[in-house]
Design an enzyme around this catalytic site. Sequence first.
Site, PDB file in Angstrom:
ATOM      1  N   ASP A 189       0.803  -1.319  -0.068  1.00  0.00           N
ATOM      2  CA  ASP A 189      -0.062  -0.082  -0.023  1.00  0.00           C
ATOM      3  C   ASP A 189       0.888   1.332   0.068  1.00  0.00           C
ATOM      4  O   ASP A 189       1.878   1.142  -0.537  1.00  0.00           O
ATOM      5  CB  ASP A 189      -0.850  -0.046   1.294  1.00  0.00           C
ATOM      6  CG  ASP A 189      -2.439   0.702   1.028  1.00  0.00           C
ATOM      7  OD1 ASP A 189      -2.273   1.724   0.783  1.00  0.00           O
ATOM      8  OD2 ASP A 189      -3.325  -0.273   0.898  1.00  0.00           O
ATOM      9  N   HIS A 204      -4.026   5.987   3.125  1.00  0.00           N
ATOM     10  CA  HIS A 204      -4.600   4.657   2.884  1.00  0.00           C
ATOM     11  C   HIS A 204      -4.028   3.423   3.431  1.00  0.00           C
ATOM     12  O   HIS A 204      -4.834   2.816   3.902  1.00  0.00           O
ATOM     13  CB  HIS A 204      -4.390   4.864   1.336  1.00  0.00           C
ATOM     14  CG  HIS A 204      -5.278   3.642   0.632  1.00  0.00           C
ATOM     15  ND1 HIS A 204      -4.933   2.455   0.524  1.00  0.00           N
ATOM     16  CD2 HIS A 204      -6.491   3.827  -0.214  1.00  0.00           C
ATOM     17  CE1 HIS A 204      -5.559   1.908  -0.139  1.00  0.00           C
ATOM     18  NE2 HIS A 204      -6.568   2.584  -0.467  1.00  0.00           N
ATOM     19  N   SER A 230     -11.410  -0.734  -1.177  1.00  0.00           N
ATOM     20  CA  SER A 230     -10.228  -0.693  -0.388  1.00  0.00           C
ATOM     21  C   SER A 230     -10.267  -1.212   1.165  1.00  0.00           C
ATOM     22  O   SER A 230      -9.455  -1.825   1.800  1.00  0.00           O
ATOM     23  CB  SER A 230      -9.290   0.639  -0.273  1.00  0.00           C
ATOM     24  OG  SER A 230      -9.050   0.838  -1.696  1.00  0.00           O
TER      25      SER A 230
END
Length: 448
Positions: free
Chosen positions: A194, A236, A389
Amino acid sequence: MKKASHPISYMALAVLAMAMTACGGTPAVTPSPEASQPTTQTLKLVTVRIGAGVTEGALKASVPGSEVLVFDHATSRAVLSVPETRGTLQAASLNSLSLGALDAGVLAVEPNVVVSAPDDVQAMGMTTWAGGATTWAGGMTTWAGGALTWAGGASFLDASTMADVQAYWNRLELSRAHTLMPEKGTGIKVAVIDTGVDLAHPLLQNSLDTTLDWDFVGNDDSPAEETALDSGKYGHGTATVGIILQMAPNTKIQMYRALKPDGSGSMDKVVAAVNKAVANGARVINMSLGTTSDSSALNTAIAAALAKGIVVVNSVGNAGTEGLLYPSRKLDSASFAATSGLIGVGSVTKDLKRSSFSQYALNMSLTAPGEQVLTTYPGSKLMRATGTSFAAPAVTGAVALAMSAGVTNVSTLSTGLRTSVTPNQDVTFNSKLGTGTLNVGSFADLYR
């Protein structure tokens, strides 16, 4: 991007868009990326068939200047990144570089595409916690496992937010799963590929394996999120990790940073990250990322992981359209059977209907709640995350939970996930949302 709405006052910090993602069989194949997919200028990715007698050193020496990204005798495949310094790089020219003298042959040559998220304004709402604690100063006892309290016993969440978190856990029947599997992920390494992670976040302390992580963007051993508050995907990776740890709080997270704060990265870095996770003993890999282009190189890396009993969980995309992003797109195909251990996860609402942004298809594995999920955010903060996600890591955590209880066969885990679900309630899209929504409690029931 849309911002989260909630009766509590929140301060908008950043907005994310949906997570990025991403065995060769026919000789001399050169995949063509879709026109919208940019590529890097200097590398090609070359998938090679290798015989039992071929060594990694000999393969590298056969193609001067190359880097071996994957080398796996179990699948008889390897992947090289090769500088394109001699004009157009093709299979024939590679075979002439003495690959033909080895027991090896080129299966595919492909551009090193940029892996990035589509610009979907509904992909992810990102906010920071403003109504409660923004720092825990060492006072927090635990994040996951049901305890959200200060060391002194007082919850740092207000009653409304705590009720919302409990509703999310109840939808997944998480408490029952933790009762059935008190190991809660103990002994299981989970790799997250990520944007990086907040290494100093107080809710993630003791959960990060900082001896086996890597930053493929900065090429160092500190995969920290870059401080870029206004870039689209900042935070994220930290958010993804926080969701995994709610499901399996005793797991150890290996962070592999392959994506920049804007959510983009190159395919060679994603392939290398998968290979590193395999080498470092990860049992589950979470890839909340995707691309529109198939990749023989990434297929090879994933196949090598599956062959070693590693489950690979992938988000399916946030465009709201039919058809999954790659690599989930390859599910239930000649490349990856539905029970192969590659899992494609979509998002549903709290009432188990398709999230408007979630992509859908007949070959999706299952769904998980992916809207307004409370999780961790850089700077010792919390956030509410929305997107496929953040549906995928709930499944990743569930797999880690089961693995810690001794369930290790990837086919058994794939089948169990899909047969223990709660039925979805979307009359229009049910047939294209996999078998249903993740039910961690029912999943645990299969094995305890």
